[in-house]
Design an enzyme around this catalytic site. Structure first.
Site, PDB file in Angstrom:
ATOM      1  CD1 TRP A 327      54.887 -25.557  89.550  1.00 16.62           C
ATOM      2  CD2 TRP A 327      53.922 -25.224  87.556  1.00 16.62           C
ATOM      3  NE1 TRP A 327      54.471 -26.777  89.065  1.00 16.62           N
ATOM      4  CE2 TRP A 327      53.872 -26.606  87.844  1.00 16.62           C
ATOM      5  CE3 TRP A 327      53.370 -24.782  86.358  1.00 16.62           C
ATOM      6  CZ2 TRP A 327      53.298 -27.534  86.987  1.00 16.62           C
ATOM      7  CZ3 TRP A 327      52.806 -25.711  85.487  1.00 16.62           C
ATOM      8  CH2 TRP A 327      52.774 -27.067  85.817  1.00 16.62           C
ATOM      9  CG  HIS A 328      53.332 -21.947  83.926  1.00 12.47           C
ATOM     10  ND1 HIS A 328      52.632 -21.475  85.007  1.00 12.47           N
ATOM     11  CD2 HIS A 328      52.470 -22.723  83.222  1.00 12.47           C
ATOM     12  CE1 HIS A 328      51.393 -21.938  84.945  1.00 12.47           C
ATOM     13  NE2 HIS A 328      51.267 -22.698  83.887  1.00 12.47           N
ATOM     14  N   GLY A 329      58.004 -21.808  84.364  1.00 13.92           N
ATOM     15  CA  GLY A 329      59.336 -21.803  83.776  1.00 13.92           C
ATOM     16  C   GLY A 329      60.229 -20.774  84.419  1.00 13.92           C
ATOM     17  CG  PHE A 484      55.353 -25.675  81.383  1.00 16.51           C
ATOM     18  CD1 PHE A 484      56.325 -24.776  81.007  1.00 16.51           C
ATOM     19  CD2 PHE A 484      54.139 -25.650  80.748  1.00 16.51           C
ATOM     20  CE1 PHE A 484      56.072 -23.857  80.001  1.00 16.51           C
ATOM     21  CE2 PHE A 484      53.872 -24.728  79.747  1.00 16.51           C
ATOM     22  CZ  PHE A 484      54.844 -23.831  79.371  1.00 16.51           C
TER      23      PHE A 484
END
Lengths: 484, 370
Positions: A327-329, A484
Site C-alpha cells: 500500500w505504501h508503494g 503514497f
C-alpha cells in the site's frame, strides 16, 4: 495545494468563512464544501478529479445495489464489481509498472529476449488515490456487512470521499463515522474550532521546525552517503528517519483533523504516541491507526485473524503486512518492510507476553523502558528499507538498503567524511523530549494559554508564526505521505 | 452569536490584517531577505551608488559570460572616453526577473544608454518560474502575474512531460487553462504572503547581526579562500578550467565536442518545427521581452538582445530571430571563435577565455552604436 503554503491559508480562510456563512442552509454548505474540495484537489491535478468522480460513482452505485438486494449472490457480485473497479484503478496507476517490470525481468531471465526491451509506461500517480480508494472500499464493505446504510444523496457521498482536509493523505475516514455528521445541522462550537486552529498551528510547527530539520540535517546526509557515516551514523539516521516520518505524517494528520474541526467535523485520530508502544502490535495500534484499523477490519479479520493455530496466524498476518507494505508503494523495499513488520509482530504476539495492555499486569518501569527501546530499535531498523523506497533525497533503492545493512552489520566506522549537522540532532532531541513528556505538559498547558488569548493577540501570534515558519522552511518541503 | 463573529473567526480576520500590515511594512526593506547568494547579489547591484551607461541583464550565461571591467576597458580604447557598465545578471534568472531587475535599477539610477538583454536557445526554453521570483517581486508584480498568467509549467519535469506527450485529454483546453491559472495565482499568493516572513527575517537579522549584515543566516561561502585570492589578484572571481570544479564542468564540453564537430556546428541551422512561431508558446519569454522593450522605449534606452550561445548546440530559431528584431536589435556572438573547447566552462557557460572574448566583442559592438 500543500498545507504549508500561502495558497492553502487563503483557501482555507475563504472556505471557513463561506461555510459558516452558509451553515444554516445545510444543502448549500455541503455544496460549498464539495466545490472547495474539488478546487483543492484541482490544485494537484485537475484531470484526476474525474478519477475521484469515477471511483465515487462506482461505489455509490455498488453500495446502493448491495443495500437494495437480499440475494447473497447479487450482493457478492456488486461487491466484486466495486473491488475490481477500485483495485483496478489503483493497480493501474500505482502498481502496473512495478509488476510489469518484474514480469518482464523474469521473462527475460527465462530466455524471452523481447521482454528485456520493456520500457515503463509514463503513468502519473494521482495524489491521494491510495487514501480515497480505501475510503470508498470501506463504504461498500460496510454496506455489504449491513453495518451501514447508503449515504442519503450522492452529494453527501461525494463529500465523504473528497472532503479536502483528509483527501490527499488521510486519515482514512470510515463512512460510519463521517456520514452521520452530515445528517445533523452544522453547529458552530467555538471550543472545537479554537482547538482545531491550535491543532493546525502545532501540526505545521511539527512539520517545519522538527520534521524538515531532522530530514535535511540528519537523515538526508546519512542516506545520501552512508559509507561516510558508518554504522553509528546509519543507526542515528534510521532513528532520525523514523522520527521524521512520524512527525511529518502526524503533522499532516494534525492539520487535517484541525481543519475539519474548524468546519465542525470530527475525523478519526491517526497517531497515539507510537514510540510508547511496548510491542510491535501495540506500535501498529498507535501508528497510522486509520490504515492499520482498515487492514485489521477488512483484511486480517476476514482472513481469519489469529486463527486456531500459529501457522494460520502467521499466514494471515504476513498476508496483511505484505499488503500494508505494498500500500505504501510499488517496490521491493516496501514489500520487505511489510514482511519485516509481519515477522516482528508475529514473533512478539505469538511467543511474547500478551500484547494487549488490559490483558497483563503493568510491568515494572525497567521492563517498560526496555520494551519501548526494543520496539523503537526494531522499527527504526526497518526504516533502512522504507526510507530508501521513498522519493526522498538520497533514495538508493533496494541496493542502497542492502549496502547500508552491510555497513551496519560490519559495524563500519565510516570514512570520516560525515556531513551531519548539529541542527538535526537538536531537533531530534527536542522531538523525543516532546514525545516522551507526559501529555499534560507542554501540550495542554500551551493549548490552555493559547485559548485564553484575546482574538487580536491570537491573530498577531498566527502572523508571527507564519513568518517564522516561512523564514525557516526549506523551500516548502512537501509532506512525505503525498507520494503514497 | 454568529459563527462569523466568534473569537476564532475574529482571530482569522486579525491574522489577515496583520499579514497585510506586514506586507506593507516589508515593502520598505528592499530585498530584505537575501535568502541566497543570488538575492544578495541583486541587492548589492541594485543598491550600488554608481550609475552605468550600459546594463546587462540575464541569467548565469550572462553573469559568467560578460565581464564589465573588460567591456569598459575595451570601450574606452575604442571611444576614447570612460564607459561604465554593470552586469545585473545572476544565476537562474529568467526573463521575468531580468525585467524586474531593470525596473528596480531604474528606480534608483538614471537611464543607461544601452541595455543588453540575454536571449538564446537556453534562456528562452523553460516556461516555468524560478524560485527567485517570489523573493524579488512586489505586490503589484504579483497581481500582474495573476492577471497575465505568464507561466505554464510548475517545473522542468512537467515541461518535459508536456513536450513529450502534449496536453492529452484536455476538454478543449479547459484543464490546461485551469492549471495555468492556478499556478500563476499560487505564485502570486507566494509573493503576497511573504510579508510576515520578511518582517521576521529582518527582525531576526537585526537581533543577531545588529543590522550589520543585510543577509539572513549567511552560510560559509564555498571556495572562500580561492575567491579572495582571485579578487585580490585580478578583481573578479571565475571558476578556472584547470580547477577541480572547472574540469568536472568541462566534461560536458568534451562530450559535446566529440559528438558535434566545429565545422558542423558553425554551419548548423535550426531544424525541425519552429515552435517559437506558435503564439501560445513561450508566453513568459515573449511577454517580458515586450515589457522590456516598452520600458526601454519609454526611458529612451537602446535595447539590444544578446544571443548567448551554448557550446556547439542548436542555433536560434528563425521565429526567435524575427521576434527579437521586431523589438530591438539582436547581437549574435561570433561562434567561429566561441565554438572552441577552451571558450566554454560547461556546455552552457563561457569560460574565462570565452568571457574575455565575448566582453570585448560586446564593447566593439557598443562602440558602433550611435
Amino acid at each position: 495545494m500543500a498545507f504549508n503554503s500561502t495558497e492553502f491559508v487563503c483557501f482555507f480562510l475563504l472556505v471557513y468563512f463561506g461555510y459558516w456563512a452558509l451553515a444554516r442552509q445545510r444543502r448549500a454548505s455541503i455544496v460549498w464544501l464539495v466545490l472547495a474540495s474539488c478546487v483543492f484537489y484541482a490544485g494537484w491535478n485537475v484531470k484526476f478529479l474525474g478519477l475521484i468522480l469515477v471511483s465515487a460513482s462506482l461505489d455509490w452505485i455498488c453500495g446502493g445495489a448491495i443495500h437494495r438486494s437480499d440475494s447473497p449472490r447479487v450482493r457478492r457480485a456488486w461487491l466484486a464489481t466495486s473491488l475490481i473497479g477500485n483495485l483496478g484503478l489503483l493497480g493501474y496507476f500505482k502498481y502496473f509498472n512495478f509488476f510489469a517490470e518484474n514480469i518482464a525481468r523474469g521473462l527475460a531471465a527465462a530466455g524471452f529476449e523481447r521482454a528485456s526491451t520493456f520500457v515503463p509506461w509514463d503513468i502519473v500517480l494521482p495524489a491521494g488515490i491510495s487514501f480515497y480508494t480505501f475510503q470508498t472500499l470501506s463504504y461498500t464493505f460496510d454496506i455489504y456487512r449491513r453495518q451501514l446504510a447508503p449515504a442519503r444523496t450522492p452529494l453527501d457521498f461525494f463529500l465523504f470521499v473528497s472532503f479536502f482536509p483528509q483527501l490527499v493523505a488521510g486519515p482514512i475516514v470510515r463512512a460510519t463515522d463521517f456520514l452521520p455528521q452530515l445528517d445533523t445541522p452544522a453547529r458552530h462550537d467555538e471550543g472545537r474550532v479554537a482547538r482545531g486552529l491550535y491543532r493546525i498551528v502545532t501540526g505545521l510547527a511539527k512539520k517545519v521546525l522538527l520534521a524538515d530539520v531532522i530530514g535535511k540535517h540528519l537523515v538526508d546526509p546519512v542516506f545520501a552517503d552512508p559509507a561516510a557515516h558508518g554504522a553509528q551514523g546509519i543507526a542515528l539516521g534510521c532513528s532520525g528517519a523514523l522520527f521524521q516520518f512520524y512527525l511529518d505524517f502526524s503533522a499532516y494528520s494534525d492539520v487535517a483533523i484541525g481543519a475539519a474541526a474548524c468546519l465542525g467535523f470530527e475525523l478519526c485520530e491517526n497517531f497515539e504516541r507510537p514510540f510508547l508502544a511496548q510491542s510491535i502490535s501495540d506500535f501498529w495500534r498507535r501508528w497510522h491507526m486509520s490504515l492499520s484499523n482498515w487492514f485489521r477490519d477488512y483484511v486480517f479479520l476476514p482472513l481469519g485473524g489469529r486463527g486456531a493455530h500459529r501457522l494460520e496466524f502467521l499466514r494471515n498476518l504476513m498476508g496483511t503486512m505484505l499488503l500494508t507494505g505494498l500500500w505504501h508503494g510499488a517496490g521491493w523495499n516496501y514489500v520487505i518492510w511489510g514482511l519485516m513488520h509481519g515477522v516482528f509482530t508475529f514473533v512478539g504476539a505469538a511467543f511474547g507476553t500478551p500484547a494487549r495492555r488490559e490483558e497483563r499486569a503493568a510491568p515494572p518501569l525497567w521492563e517498560r523502558v526496555a520494551r519501548r527501546a526494543g520496539v523503537f530499535g526494531v522499527v527504526a531498523f526497518s526504516m533502512l528499507f522504507f526510507r530508501n523506497g521513498t522519493l526522498a533525497e538520497g533514495n538508493r533503492g533496494l541496493a542502497g538498503s542492502l549496502e547500508m545493512l552491510r555497513l551496519l552489520c560490519t559495524l563500519s566506522p565510516g570514512t570520516g567524511a560525515a556531513v551531519m549537522s548539529s541542527a538535526g540532532l537538536v531537533a531530534l532531541c527536542v522531538a523525543a523530549l516532546i514525545h516522551f513528556t507526559p501529555r499534560a505538559w507542554p501540550h495542554e498547558v500551551l493549548r490552555a494559554r493559547w485559548l485564553a488569548l484575546p482574538a487580536v493577540a491570537q491573530g498577531l501570534c498566527l502572523c508571527l508564526f507564519a513568518g517564522t515558519l516561512g523564514a525557516l522552511s526549506y523551500a516548502k518541503a512537501p509532506f512525505i505521505y503525498f507520494q503514497f | 452569536m454568529s459563527p462569523l463573529r466568534s473569537k476564532s473567526s475574529l482571530a482569522g480576520l486579525w491574522f489577515l490584517a496583520f499579514c497585510a500590515l506586514a506586507l506593507a511594512v516589508s515593502q520598505h526593506f528592499e530585498l530584505a531577505l537575501c535568502a541566497d547568494a543570488r538575492h544578495a547579489t541583486l541587492r548589492e547591484l541594485v543598491r550600488a551608488e554608481r550609475d552605468a551607461e550600459v546594463v546587462f541583464v540575464g541569467s548565469s550565461q550572462t553573469a559568467r559570460g560578460v565581464m564589465p571591467a573588460l567591456f569598459d576597458q575595451r570601450a574606452k580604447e575604442l571611444l576614447g572616453r570612460d564607459v561604465r557598465s554593470v552586469n545585473l545578471s545572476t544565476f537562474g534568472n529568467a526573463r521575468h526577473i531580468s525585467y524586474l531587475t531593470l525596473e528596480r535599477w531604474l528606480e534608483r539610477h538614471p537611464s543607461p544608454s544601452v541595455v543588453y538583454v540575454e536571449c538564446g536557445v537556453l534562456s528562452d526554453v523553460p516556461e516555468y518560474p524560478h524560485k527567485t521570483l517570489t523573493r524579488f517581486g512586489k505586490p503589484l508584480d504579483a497581481l500582474a502575474m495573476a492577471w497575465e498568467r505568464p507561466y505554464e509549467f510548475i517545473d522542468g519535469r512537467e515541461f518535459v512531460r508536456f513536450e513529450k506527450s502534449g496536453a492529452g485529454f484536455d476538454m478543449g483546453g479547459i484543464f490546461h487553462a485551469w492549471s495555468v491559472a492556478q499556478l500563476n495565482v499560487d505564485l502570486a499568493l507566494d509573493v503576497l504572503g511573504r510579508g510576515p516572513e520578511d518582517c521576521v527575517r529582518t527582525l531576526a537579522n537585526f537581533a543577531l547581526e545588529r543590522g550589520a549584515s543585510p543577509y539572513w543566516m549567511p552560510g560559509e561561502p564555498k571556495m572562500r579562500a580561492e575567491i579572495a585570492r582571485q579578487v585580490e589578484e585580478r578583481g573578479y572571481f571565475r571558476i578556472e578550467l584547470d580547477s577541480a570544479e572547472g574540469s568536472e564542468a568541462h566534461r560536458s564540453v568534451e562530450k559535446q565536442a566529440a559528438a558535434v564537430s566545429y565545422e558542423r556546428a558553425l554551419a548548423a541551422e535550426w531544424k525541425g518545427s519552429d515552435d517559437f512561431a506558435d503564439p501560445a508558446r513561450f508566453r513568459v519569454t515573449r511577454l517580458y521581452a515586450e515589457k522590456l522593450a516598452r520600458l526601454c522605449r519609454e526611458r529612451g534606452i537602446r535595447l539590444v538582445f544578446l544571443d548567448q550561445p551554448n557550446f556547439r548546440g542548436r542555433p536560434l530559431r528563425p521565429a526567435q530571430i524575427a521576434f527579437y528584431r521586431s523589438l530591438g536589435e539582436l547581437f549574435l556572438q561570433d561562434k567561429s571563435v566561441l565554438y572552441r573547447e577552451e571558450s566554454f566552462l560547461d556546455s552552457g557557460h563561457l569560460s574565462v577565455a570565452g568571457a574575455e572574448f565575448a566582453s570585448r566583442a560586446l564593447a566593439e559592438h557598443f562602440a558602433t552604436l550611435k
